[in-house]
Design an enzyme around this catalytic site. Sequence first.
Site, PDB file in Angstrom:
ATOM      1  N   LYS A  34     -49.806  16.785 -32.997  1.00  0.00           N
ATOM      2  CA  LYS A  34     -49.939  15.622 -32.237  1.00  0.00           C
ATOM      3  C   LYS A  34     -51.538  15.504 -33.084  1.00  0.00           C
ATOM      4  O   LYS A  34     -52.152  16.598 -32.055  1.00  0.00           O
ATOM      5  CB  LYS A  34     -49.331  14.612 -32.206  1.00  0.00           C
ATOM      6  CG  LYS A  34     -49.778  15.154 -30.720  1.00  0.00           C
ATOM      7  CD  LYS A  34     -48.926  14.021 -29.617  1.00  0.00           C
ATOM      8  CE  LYS A  34     -49.081  14.550 -28.249  1.00  0.00           C
ATOM      9  NZ  LYS A  34     -48.301  13.882 -27.592  1.00  0.00           N
ATOM     10  N   ARG A 132     -42.680   5.093 -21.065  1.00  0.00           N
ATOM     11  CA  ARG A 132     -43.373   4.371 -22.842  1.00  0.00           C
ATOM     12  C   ARG A 132     -41.385   4.312 -23.598  1.00  0.00           C
ATOM     13  O   ARG A 132     -42.127   3.049 -24.014  1.00  0.00           O
ATOM     14  CB  ARG A 132     -43.499   5.621 -22.433  1.00  0.00           C
ATOM     15  CG  ARG A 132     -44.739   5.775 -24.222  1.00  0.00           C
ATOM     16  CD  ARG A 132     -45.751   6.631 -23.951  1.00  0.00           C
ATOM     17  NE  ARG A 132     -45.613   8.283 -24.325  1.00  0.00           N
ATOM     18  CZ  ARG A 132     -45.856   9.069 -24.594  1.00  0.00           C
ATOM     19  NH1 ARG A 132     -47.256   8.804 -24.180  1.00  0.00           N
ATOM     20  NH2 ARG A 132     -45.336  10.600 -24.314  1.00  0.00           N
ATOM     21  N   HIS A 161     -39.694  12.612 -21.012  1.00  0.00           N
ATOM     22  CA  HIS A 161     -41.501  13.278 -21.203  1.00  0.00           C
ATOM     23  C   HIS A 161     -41.225  13.166 -19.777  1.00  0.00           C
ATOM     24  O   HIS A 161     -41.505  12.434 -18.679  1.00  0.00           O
ATOM     25  CB  HIS A 161     -42.030  12.329 -22.120  1.00  0.00           C
ATOM     26  CG  HIS A 161     -43.503  13.180 -22.504  1.00  0.00           C
ATOM     27  ND1 HIS A 161     -43.938  13.984 -22.736  1.00  0.00           N
ATOM     28  CD2 HIS A 161     -44.916  12.267 -21.803  1.00  0.00           C
ATOM     29  CE1 HIS A 161     -45.189  14.496 -22.626  1.00  0.00           C
ATOM     30  NE2 HIS A 161     -45.774  13.279 -22.207  1.00  0.00           N
ATOM     31  N   ARG A 217     -42.449  21.814 -24.532  1.00  0.00           N
ATOM     32  CA  ARG A 217     -43.250  21.317 -26.044  1.00  0.00           C
ATOM     33  C   ARG A 217     -44.838  21.852 -25.090  1.00  0.00           C
ATOM     34  O   ARG A 217     -44.786  20.087 -25.638  1.00  0.00           O
ATOM     35  CB  ARG A 217     -42.882  19.810 -26.445  1.00  0.00           C
ATOM     36  CG  ARG A 217     -41.171  19.679 -26.210  1.00  0.00           C
ATOM     37  CD  ARG A 217     -40.580  18.300 -26.693  1.00  0.00           C
ATOM     38  NE  ARG A 217     -41.819  17.329 -26.281  1.00  0.00           N
ATOM     39  CZ  ARG A 217     -40.777  16.547 -24.516  1.00  0.00           C
ATOM     40  NH1 ARG A 217     -39.823  16.868 -24.722  1.00  0.00           N
ATOM     41  NH2 ARG A 217     -41.506  15.643 -23.904  1.00  0.00           N
ATOM     42  N   TYR A 261     -82.880   4.638 -28.671  1.00  0.00           N
ATOM     43  CA  TYR A 261     -82.333   3.331 -28.427  1.00  0.00           C
ATOM     44  C   TYR A 261     -82.566   2.929 -26.980  1.00  0.00           C
ATOM     45  O   TYR A 261     -81.922   3.289 -25.895  1.00  0.00           O
ATOM     46  CB  TYR A 261     -81.078   2.549 -29.085  1.00  0.00           C
ATOM     47  CG  TYR A 261     -80.996   3.398 -30.362  1.00  0.00           C
ATOM     48  CD1 TYR A 261     -81.434   2.546 -31.821  1.00  0.00           C
ATOM     49  CD2 TYR A 261     -79.805   4.233 -31.032  1.00  0.00           C
ATOM     50  CE1 TYR A 261     -81.550   2.335 -32.664  1.00  0.00           C
ATOM     51  CE2 TYR A 261     -79.317   4.393 -32.184  1.00  0.00           C
ATOM     52  CZ  TYR A 261     -80.210   3.030 -33.320  1.00  0.00           C
ATOM     53  OH  TYR A 261     -80.341   3.734 -34.508  1.00  0.00           O
ATOM     54  N   CYS A 308     -76.453   8.404 -30.310  1.00  0.00           N
ATOM     55  CA  CYS A 308     -76.829   8.108 -31.322  1.00  0.00           C
ATOM     56  C   CYS A 308     -75.612   8.507 -32.390  1.00  0.00           C
ATOM     57  O   CYS A 308     -75.084   9.549 -32.028  1.00  0.00           O
ATOM     58  CB  CYS A 308     -77.980   8.194 -32.645  1.00  0.00           C
ATOM     59  SG  CYS A 308     -79.596   7.698 -31.979  1.00  0.00           S
ATOM     60  N   MET A 309     -75.752   8.240 -33.545  1.00  0.00           N
ATOM     61  CA  MET A 309     -74.036   7.808 -34.644  1.00  0.00           C
ATOM     62  C   MET A 309     -74.152   9.042 -34.637  1.00  0.00           C
ATOM     63  O   MET A 309     -72.992  10.142 -34.374  1.00  0.00           O
ATOM     64  CB  MET A 309     -74.332   6.811 -35.243  1.00  0.00           C
ATOM     65  CG  MET A 309     -72.780   6.997 -36.050  1.00  0.00           C
ATOM     66  SD  MET A 309     -72.877   5.770 -37.736  1.00  0.00           S
ATOM     67  CE  MET A 309     -72.873   4.435 -36.723  1.00  0.00           C
ATOM     68  N   ASP A 310     -75.708   9.505 -35.319  1.00  0.00           N
ATOM     69  CA  ASP A 310     -75.325  10.970 -36.130  1.00  0.00           C
ATOM     70  C   ASP A 310     -76.082  11.804 -35.097  1.00  0.00           C
ATOM     71  O   ASP A 310     -76.768  13.060 -35.793  1.00  0.00           O
ATOM     72  CB  ASP A 310     -76.072  10.924 -37.565  1.00  0.00           C
ATOM     73  CG  ASP A 310     -75.462   9.810 -38.318  1.00  0.00           C
ATOM     74  OD1 ASP A 310     -74.296   9.691 -37.968  1.00  0.00           O
ATOM     75  OD2 ASP A 310     -76.942   8.865 -38.112  1.00  0.00           O
TER      76      ASP A 310
HETATM   77  C1  LIG Z   1     -48.507  14.827 -26.662  1.00  0.00           C
HETATM   78  C2  LIG Z   1     -46.741  15.115 -25.822  1.00  0.00           C
HETATM   79  C3  LIG Z   1     -46.470  16.518 -25.881  1.00  0.00           C
HETATM   80  C4  LIG Z   1     -47.651  17.734 -25.751  1.00  0.00           C
HETATM   81  O1  LIG Z   1     -48.505  16.615 -24.406  1.00  0.00           O
HETATM   82  P1  LIG Z   1     -49.523  17.994 -23.217  1.00  0.00           P
HETATM   83  O2  LIG Z   1     -49.691  17.343 -22.443  1.00  0.00           O
HETATM   84  O3  LIG Z   1     -50.774  18.525 -24.506  1.00  0.00           O
HETATM   85  O4  LIG Z   1     -48.268  19.991 -23.505  1.00  0.00           O
HETATM   86  C5  LIG Z   1     -45.405  16.774 -25.165  1.00  0.00           C
HETATM   87  N1  LIG Z   1     -43.944  15.725 -25.799  1.00  0.00           N
HETATM   88  C6  LIG Z   1     -44.690  14.462 -26.252  1.00  0.00           C
HETATM   89  C7  LIG Z   1     -43.539  13.104 -26.282  1.00  0.00           C
HETATM   90  C8  LIG Z   1     -45.575  14.281 -26.147  1.00  0.00           C
HETATM   91  O5  LIG Z   1     -46.557  13.130 -26.935  1.00  0.00           O
END
Ligand SMILES: *Cc1c(COP(=O)(O)O)cnc(C)c1O
Length: 368
Positions: A34, A132, A161, A217, A261, A308-310
Site C-alpha cells: 500500500k 479499527r 490485525h 502480511r 524563512y 523550505c518546499m523545494d
Molecule cells: C499495513 C498493513 C499490514 C502491513 O503492516 P506492516 O506493519 O507494514 O507490516 C498488514 N495488514 C494490514 C491489514 C495492514 O493494513
Amino acid sequence: MRPSFIEVDLNILQQNLMLIREHIDNRPVMAVLKSNAYGHGLVRVAHLYEQLGVNSLGVALPEEGIILRKSGISLPILVFGGILKEQIPELMEWDLEFFVLSFEMLNYTEKFCKTQNQFAKVHLKIDSGMGRIGVIAENSKSFIASALDSDHINIKGVCSHLACADDPEDPMTHEQIDRFLEAVSVFEKLGVNTPLRHIANSGGVLYFPQSHLDIVRPGIILFGVYPEPACRRILELKPALTLKSKVSFHKSIPPGFSISYGATWTSKNTSEISTIPLGYGDGYPRYLSNRGEVLINGKRRPIVGKVCMDQFMVNCKYENQKAGEEVIVIGEQCGQSITVEEIAKWAETIPYEILTNLNERLPRNYIN
Ligand SMILES: *Cc1c(COP(=O)(O)O)cnc(C)c1O
C-alpha cells in the site's frame, strides 16, 4: 533527471524476502504494497514480487489494485481498506479480493453478486482488539455462519490485525491471537474447511511465531525498515531505499548571517553553507528544520534554518563544497549511514510516515 531522486535496490528487496521466508519456515507471503509500496514504487516492486513467487499482494485502496491489474499483475490482490458498498462493483470488475467488515456489507455483497451472477472473493475481517474495522470477535460466530450461508460469497480467508506487535513484550498480542483463533474455530465446529487464517503484520512476523498461521502480511520489513526505531533487529534486513541529492549551491557566510524563512538560525562564525534541492514538497519533513542531518563526503551535516518546499540548507562548518557534490539524505555514504528509523526519531514519528510521504515528485530509479 532531477538531482534529487530515490534509488531502490531490487537485489536487497529479494534478499529481505529470503530472510523473511526463512524466518517463517517458508510459509506463504502476502506482500503488502500500500501507499506506493511504502514509497518504493508500486508497480515495479509488485512485478518483482510476482517474479519472486509471493503468494498474493495486499493494498489499501481499490485504485491501487486497479493500477496493478492494468500493469499486468495476475497474483491475487487483497484490498485492505474500509470499503464502502458503492466500491464493490469496481472491486468485482477488476478481480480484487476484499475485506468484508460487517453483516451489512456481507448482505450487500451477496445481493449484488446474486444479481450479477458473480462470486465475490472475500476475507472475513474479525476485530480481535485493534478497534479499527471488522466484526468484533464476540460476534464472529454468527458472522462466519452468515458468510457460509451466502451462495455468492467465496470465503478466501479470515483475518484480523495486530495492534501492538512491534513490542515483543506486550501481552496484548497473545490475547489478540487467542481471541482470533477462538473466533476462527467456528469453521471447524461447523464441519467446514477453514479458509486461510492471517493476522501477522511485520511485528507479528518478527516477534510472534504463533501469529504466522497460514499466510503472513508483512509490509515495512520487506523494505528493510523496522516498525519502530526501538525495535530489536532480529533479522539482517537491509534498507532498499536511498534518497540522494546533490549540492545545488554553496556559499561562505560571515558571522551573524541568518538562514531561511523566519531567520531561525544565525551563524556564530564564518560558515560554509550548502543548499540541497529537496524539501517538504517532496515529503521531507519540515519538522527537521534545525534538527535533521545529511551525509556529504561521508560526513554528517546538520540542517540549518527552516526546510523550505523545494530546498534546505546544511552547515558544512569550515569545509567548502562544490555544487554537484553527492548528498545522501537517506542511505549510506563512505561507511556512514542515515536510516529511515533515525529520521523518524528526529521527526518524532514512525518510519512508515517518513517512507510513505516521499511523493511522486521524486523520480524512482531501480538498480540490480
Ligand atoms: C499495513 C498493513 C499490514 C502491513 O503492516 P506492516 O506493519 O507494514 O507490516 C498488514 N495488514 C494490514 C491489514 C495492514 O493494513
